[in-house]
Motif scaffolding. Structure first.
Motif, short mmCIF file in Angstrom:
data_model
loop_
_atom_site.label_atom_id
_atom_site.label_comp_id
_atom_site.label_asym_id
_atom_site.label_seq_id
_atom_site.Cartn_x
_atom_site.Cartn_y
_atom_site.Cartn_z
N MET A 1 0.76 -1.37 -0.18
CA MET A 1 0.09 0.07 -0.03
C MET A 1 0.89 1.32 0.04
SD MET A 1 -3.21 -1.06 2.54
CE MET A 1 -4.13 0.53 2.16
N ARG A 2 2.00 1.07 0.65
CA ARG A 2 2.88 2.16 0.79
C ARG A 2 3.58 2.36 -0.87
NH1 ARG A 2 5.68 0.06 5.22
NH2 ARG A 2 4.67 1.04 7.34
N ALA A 3 4.02 1.17 -1.22
CA ALA A 3 4.76 1.41 -2.72
C ALA A 3 3.79 1.82 -3.77
CB ALA A 3 4.92 0.06 -3.12
N GLU A 4 2.44 1.53 -3.70
CA GLU A 4 1.54 2.07 -4.79
C GLU A 4 0.10 2.56 -4.17
OE1 GLU A 4 0.83 -1.17 -7.51
OE2 GLU A 4 3.06 -1.40 -8.06
N PRO A 5 0.20 3.68 -3.58
CA PRO A 5 -0.89 3.98 -2.74
C PRO A 5 -2.02 4.54 -3.84
CG PRO A 5 0.68 5.84 -3.09
CD PRO A 5 1.53 4.60 -3.44
N GLY A 6 -1.67 4.82 -5.04
CA GLY A 6 -2.84 5.06 -6.08
C GLY A 6 -3.70 4.20 -6.17
N LEU A 7 -3.37 2.69 -5.96
CA LEU A 7 -4.10 1.63 -6.25
C LEU A 7 -5.15 1.39 -5.26
CD1 LEU A 7 -1.54 -1.02 -7.68
CD2 LEU A 7 -2.92 0.54 -8.87
N SER A 13 -2.37 3.61 8.46
CA SER A 13 -1.56 3.64 9.83
C SER A 13 -1.44 2.56 10.67
CB SER A 13 -1.84 5.16 10.49
OG SER A 13 -2.06 6.31 9.63
N PHE A 14 -0.37 2.23 11.25
CA PHE A 14 -0.34 1.38 12.22
C PHE A 14 0.64 1.68 13.46
CE2 PHE A 14 3.47 0.82 9.27
CZ PHE A 14 4.48 0.40 10.30
N TYR A 15 0.39 1.01 14.60
CA TYR A 15 1.23 1.01 15.88
C TYR A 15 1.04 -0.25 16.44
CZ TYR A 15 2.12 2.27 20.59
OH TYR A 15 2.76 2.20 21.82
N TYR A 22 0.60 -6.59 20.54
CA TYR A 22 -0.36 -6.55 19.16
C TYR A 22 0.20 -5.25 18.38
CZ TYR A 22 -3.67 -9.31 21.73
OH TYR A 22 -4.16 -10.26 22.42
N THR A 23 -0.27 -5.40 17.12
CA THR A 23 -0.09 -4.14 16.18
C THR A 23 -1.55 -3.63 15.94
OG1 THR A 23 1.84 -5.49 15.25
CG2 THR A 23 0.73 -3.87 13.71
N TRP A 24 -1.43 -2.19 16.11
CA TRP A 24 -2.86 -1.76 15.50
C TRP A 24 -2.62 -1.18 14.30
CZ3 TRP A 24 -6.72 -2.25 19.15
CH2 TRP A 24 -6.79 -2.53 20.39
N ILE A 25 -3.79 -1.30 13.46
CA ILE A 25 -3.68 -0.82 12.09
C ILE A 25 -5.02 -0.08 12.00
CG2 ILE A 25 -3.79 -1.18 9.69
CD1 ILE A 25 -2.55 -4.02 10.17
N LEU A 26 -4.90 1.29 11.46
CA LEU A 26 -5.95 2.22 11.45
C LEU A 26 -6.04 2.61 9.59
CD1 LEU A 26 -8.12 4.10 12.26
CD2 LEU A 26 -6.35 5.79 12.59
N HIS A 27 -7.20 2.31 9.17
CA HIS A 27 -7.58 2.71 7.83
C HIS A 27 -8.70 3.79 7.78
CE1 HIS A 27 -5.96 -0.80 5.44
NE2 HIS A 27 -6.16 -1.39 6.67
N LYS A 28 -8.15 4.86 6.91
CA LYS A 28 -9.46 5.96 6.65
C LYS A 28 -9.37 6.26 5.26
CE LYS A 28 -6.03 9.70 7.78
NZ LYS A 28 -5.99 11.03 8.92
N ALA A 29 -10.38 6.58 4.89
CA ALA A 29 -10.71 6.96 3.71
C ALA A 29 -9.90 8.29 3.35
CB ALA A 29 -12.09 7.52 3.39
N LYS A 30 -9.59 8.24 1.94
CA LYS A 30 -8.55 9.45 1.30
C LYS A 30 -9.39 10.53 1.33
CE LYS A 30 -5.18 6.89 -0.71
NZ LYS A 30 -4.38 6.38 -2.05
#
Length: 372
Positions: A1-7, A13-15, A22-30
């Motif tokens: 997703m970092r490499a081809e964000p346009g797709l 974001s993650f923590y 634990y790894t926390w991942i956050l998705h939010k609309a562009k």
């Protein structure tokens, strides 16, 4: 997703919490308008596929059209070959085929225009083959007529010779010396007739195959023909026919000819006029020149000929009834006369009307250096 964000339509974001693991991942609309995928390679492939399909379809349609355009005439040619193979040369084009090939105004249709020369060649070939077939049939018929006529004419004198032979062999009758002489004379005459007939038959084929030697020499036409006519005038056996000779006295004509065969040709023409005309006929022989040719005419005021007899005068052998009676045709003599004229680079023409007589004209090339 970092490499081809346009797709992707969202941001990630993650923590990582080390204490809990634990790894926390956050998705939010562009922010901004919705994401529109633009697979360029896919569109290129799709475009190429569609273009290829259209080209293939056009190629198929074009091929079908050309196949129809070029294949239909070829099928027509196949039918022509089949008919010609069966000897039906006059049917190079049936009425149905003609409507396919030609318009009402006689011009070739567009789809056949490419084969214009081929169609013309077919017509010419068919006409030549048909003419050859007609000529072959005519020659075959003529050959049969010749053989039938010769067999008939040989059978008649042979029957007479056989009859006299049986009478002499039987010993039943007593013959006087005059009777024996008369029988011997008849047998000799019949034998001479058969020998002459066979010689004429052989000569006809020799002339046709150019097997007769023709040594040419300068012949002064007026004097040569005059002497031949004079022999007929002085022939006491020909008392019921008159002869006349006409020529241009002030001019001499020299031709290259073989005297023996040239005389034979004229004898055949004059004898034919004597044989096939009634008593009291006048036979006029003329000589003259026209341009580079000299000519001889044998004219009579006798019975004349119809169109069929005149057309076949030099080509056919007409069967006679016996050796004494006059026959309906010219026999081998006229055929021999024509062959001799042809061998001298000349030609024979005939004009005639029933009841008004006949004119036979022989034309020969003048000698290049005529004698004075």
């Amino acid at each position: 997703m970092r490499a081809e964000p346009g797709l992707y339509p969202s941001e990630m974001s993650f923590y990582y919490d080390s204490s809990s693991g634990y790894t926390w991942i956050l998705h939010k609309a562009k922010a901004g308008p919705p994401f529109a995928s633009q697979p360029i390679l896919h569109e290129v492939i799709l475009t190429l596929v569609i273009t290829g399909g259209v080209v293939l379809l056009l190629t198929f349609v074009f091929s079908v059209w050309h196949g129809y355009r070029y294949g239909q005439p070829l099928l027509l040619f196949v039918d022509w070959f089949e008919r010609m193979g069966q000897g039906r040369y006059q049917e190079a084009l049936t009425e149905k085929d003609r409507k396919k090939v030609f318009r009402k105004n006689g011009r070739i249709r567009l789809r056949y225009r490419l084969y214009k020369e081929v169609i013309a060649g077919f017509y010419e070939m068919a006409s030549r083959l048909e003419a050859s077939e007609r000529e072959r049939s005519r020659l075959e018929k003529t050959r049969e007529e010749w053989m039938t006529g010769i067999s008939h004419d040989l059978r008649t004198p042979l029957s007479t010779i056989q009859g006299y032979g049986h009478l002499l062999e039987s010993g039943t009758f007593e013959w006087s010396e005059p009777e024996l002489r008369e029988m011997g004379k008849t047998i000799r005459e019949k034998g001479d007739y058969m020998v002459g007939l066979l010689q004429d038959f052989s000569l006809t084929f020799q002339l046709k195959n150019k097997a007769v030697p023709f040594l040419l020499e300068d012949v002064e036409l007026n004097e040569f023909v005059r002497r031949i006519v004079l022999r007929y005038v002085n022939d006491v056996t020909i008392g019921d026919v008159s002869f006349s000779f006409e020529c241009e006295e002030e001019q001499a004509f020299t031709v290259r000819a073989n005297p023996k065969w040239f005389q034979r040709m004229l004898d055949n023409l004059i004898s034919n006029a004597v044989k096939h005309n009634p008593p009291g006929t006048l036979i006029t022989v003329r000589t003259g020149s026209e341009g580079a040719d000299a000519w001889i005419e044998v004219e009579d005021n006798g019975a004349g000929m119809d169109e069929e007899t005149m057309r076949n005068l030099f080509d056919r052998y007409y069967r006679g009834t016996n050796t004494e009676e006059k026959t309906d045709g010219a026999g081998l003599g006229m055929s021999i006369a024509k062959a001799i004229a042809t061998a001298h680079q000349g030609r024979i023409e005939v004009t005639s009307r029933v009841g008004e007589g006949t004119v036979v004209q022989v034309r020969l090339p003048l000698a290049e250096h005529p004698k004075a």
